[in-house]
Design a protein around this motif. Structure first.
Motif, PDB file in Angstrom:
ATOM      1  N   LEU A  99      74.520 -53.545 -48.954  1.00 44.61           N
ATOM      2  CA  LEU A  99      74.582 -54.328 -47.716  1.00 44.61           C
ATOM      3  C   LEU A  99      73.274 -55.042 -47.421  1.00 44.61           C
ATOM      4  O   LEU A  99      73.267 -56.169 -46.931  1.00 44.61           O
ATOM      5  N   ASP A 100      72.141 -54.368 -47.680  1.00 42.58           N
ATOM      6  CA  ASP A 100      70.854 -54.951 -47.300  1.00 42.58           C
ATOM      7  C   ASP A 100      69.725 -54.188 -47.977  1.00 42.58           C
ATOM      8  O   ASP A 100      69.905 -53.059 -48.435  1.00 42.58           O
ATOM      9  N   ILE A 101      68.571 -54.826 -48.024  1.00 37.97           N
ATOM     10  CA  ILE A 101      67.324 -54.215 -48.481  1.00 37.97           C
ATOM     11  C   ILE A 101      66.310 -54.453 -47.379  1.00 37.97           C
ATOM     12  O   ILE A 101      66.189 -55.583 -46.886  1.00 37.97           O
ATOM     13  N   LYS A 102      65.618 -53.402 -46.993  1.00 38.26           N
ATOM     14  CA  LYS A 102      64.575 -53.533 -45.977  1.00 38.26           C
ATOM     15  C   LYS A 102      63.321 -52.846 -46.485  1.00 38.26           C
ATOM     16  O   LYS A 102      63.400 -51.812 -47.139  1.00 38.26           O
ATOM     17  N   PRO A 103      62.160 -53.403 -46.174  1.00 38.96           N
ATOM     18  CA  PRO A 103      60.921 -52.759 -46.620  1.00 38.96           C
ATOM     19  C   PRO A 103      60.645 -51.495 -45.810  1.00 38.96           C
ATOM     20  O   PRO A 103      61.021 -51.397 -44.636  1.00 38.96           O
ATOM     21  N   TYR A 104      60.017 -50.536 -46.445  1.00 37.93           N
ATOM     22  CA  TYR A 104      59.527 -49.329 -45.773  1.00 37.93           C
ATOM     23  C   TYR A 104      58.055 -49.560 -45.474  1.00 37.93           C
ATOM     24  O   TYR A 104      57.287 -49.949 -46.361  1.00 37.93           O
ATOM     25  N   PHE A 105      57.674 -49.361 -44.229  1.00 34.55           N
ATOM     26  CA  PHE A 105      56.277 -49.480 -43.823  1.00 34.55           C
ATOM     27  C   PHE A 105      55.823 -48.133 -43.262  1.00 34.55           C
ATOM     28  O   PHE A 105      56.284 -47.728 -42.185  1.00 34.55           O
ATOM     29  N   ALA A 106      54.944 -47.445 -43.970  1.00 34.02           N
ATOM     30  CA  ALA A 106      54.484 -46.126 -43.525  1.00 34.02           C
ATOM     31  C   ALA A 106      53.870 -46.189 -42.131  1.00 34.02           C
ATOM     32  O   ALA A 106      53.987 -45.247 -41.358  1.00 34.02           O
ATOM     33  N   THR A 107      53.261 -47.311 -41.787  1.00 33.43           N
ATOM     34  CA  THR A 107      52.603 -47.430 -40.488  1.00 33.43           C
ATOM     35  C   THR A 107      53.575 -47.393 -39.318  1.00 33.43           C
ATOM     36  O   THR A 107      53.191 -47.013 -38.212  1.00 33.43           O
ATOM     37  N   VAL A 108      54.822 -47.772 -39.530  1.00 34.07           N
ATOM     38  CA  VAL A 108      55.799 -47.763 -38.447  1.00 34.07           C
ATOM     39  C   VAL A 108      57.013 -46.901 -38.722  1.00 34.07           C
ATOM     40  O   VAL A 108      57.704 -46.499 -37.783  1.00 34.07           O
ATOM     41  N   ASP A 109      57.303 -46.600 -39.989  1.00 37.80           N
ATOM     42  CA  ASP A 109      58.507 -45.834 -40.320  1.00 37.80           C
ATOM     43  C   ASP A 109      58.276 -44.331 -40.432  1.00 37.80           C
ATOM     44  O   ASP A 109      59.217 -43.559 -40.389  1.00 37.80           O
ATOM     45  N   SER A 110      57.032 -43.917 -40.592  1.00 36.73           N
ATOM     46  CA  SER A 110      56.709 -42.492 -40.676  1.00 36.73           C
ATOM     47  C   SER A 110      56.479 -41.957 -39.280  1.00 36.73           C
ATOM     48  O   SER A 110      55.675 -42.509 -38.521  1.00 36.73           O
ATOM     49  N   PRO A 111      57.211 -40.900 -38.879  1.00 33.53           N
ATOM     50  CA  PRO A 111      57.034 -40.400 -37.513  1.00 33.53           C
ATOM     51  C   PRO A 111      55.633 -39.874 -37.266  1.00 33.53           C
ATOM     52  O   PRO A 111      55.010 -39.291 -38.157  1.00 33.53           O
TER      53      PRO A 111
END
Length: 167
Positions: free
Chosen positions: A149-161
């Motif tokens: 369906l989609d590809i999205k980038p992972y950004f540790a600065t915003v995606d890591s709790p």
């Protein structure tokens, strides 16, 4: 009357070819397929860790109309792949997972069985051929041929709790 949320492209932006965007149902369109070694649900790893331990190659194949959105992705980058788990049941509110001693609500599980079987998979790009639209990835826990369906980038600065504050 024009839609106020629809904006003109900014300099350097490019829209997809209108004919390639053939929305159906909820406006979703498959942009490619996942390629994996897994051909049955029984043999498919249950999560990313198990897929990594299995050491099987995997890839994301992006169809031609969508490949122009790949620039900027590179080997070593982390991505989320959103998939349509097309062979999953969609009718269970409660499920009994193998690791649990009783029923659990579907929304407390990562099972593919859900009302809208959308998969979310974290993967690291190992290699990329933008011309063919093929992204070699480190591992994935879905069946071969699963629609992308989609590809999205992972950004540790915003995606890591963030750690919870003490107190």
């Amino acid at each position: 009357m024009s839609d106020p949320s629809f904006r003109a492209p900014r300099p350097g932006e490019k829209r997809f070819d209108r004919e390639a965007v053939a929305y159906d149902d909820a406006g979703l369109v498959f942009i490619g397929r996942i390629r994996s070694s897994w051909v049955s649900r029984a043999g498919c790893p249950k999560n990313r860790r198990a897929a990594l331990e299995a050491g099987q190659p995997a890839a994301v194949e992006v169809d031609a109309p969508w490949r122009e959105a790949l620039p900027g992705l590179e080997a070593g980058a982390w991505i989320f792949c959103l998939t349509w788990l097309d062979r999953a049941q969609r009718d269970l509110a409660l499920q009994v997972p193998r690791h649990a001693d009783g029923p659990r609500g579907t929304f407390t599980l990562r099972s593919p069985v859900r009302p809208n079987p959308i998969g979310l998979h974290l993967a690291r790009i190992v290699g990329i051929d933008q011309t063919s639209g093929r992204l070699e990835i480190d591992a994935i826990d879905v069946l071969d041929g699963t629609p992308l369906l989609d590809i999205k980038p992972y950004f540790a600065t915003v995606d890591s709790p963030s750690p919870e504050p003490a107190g």
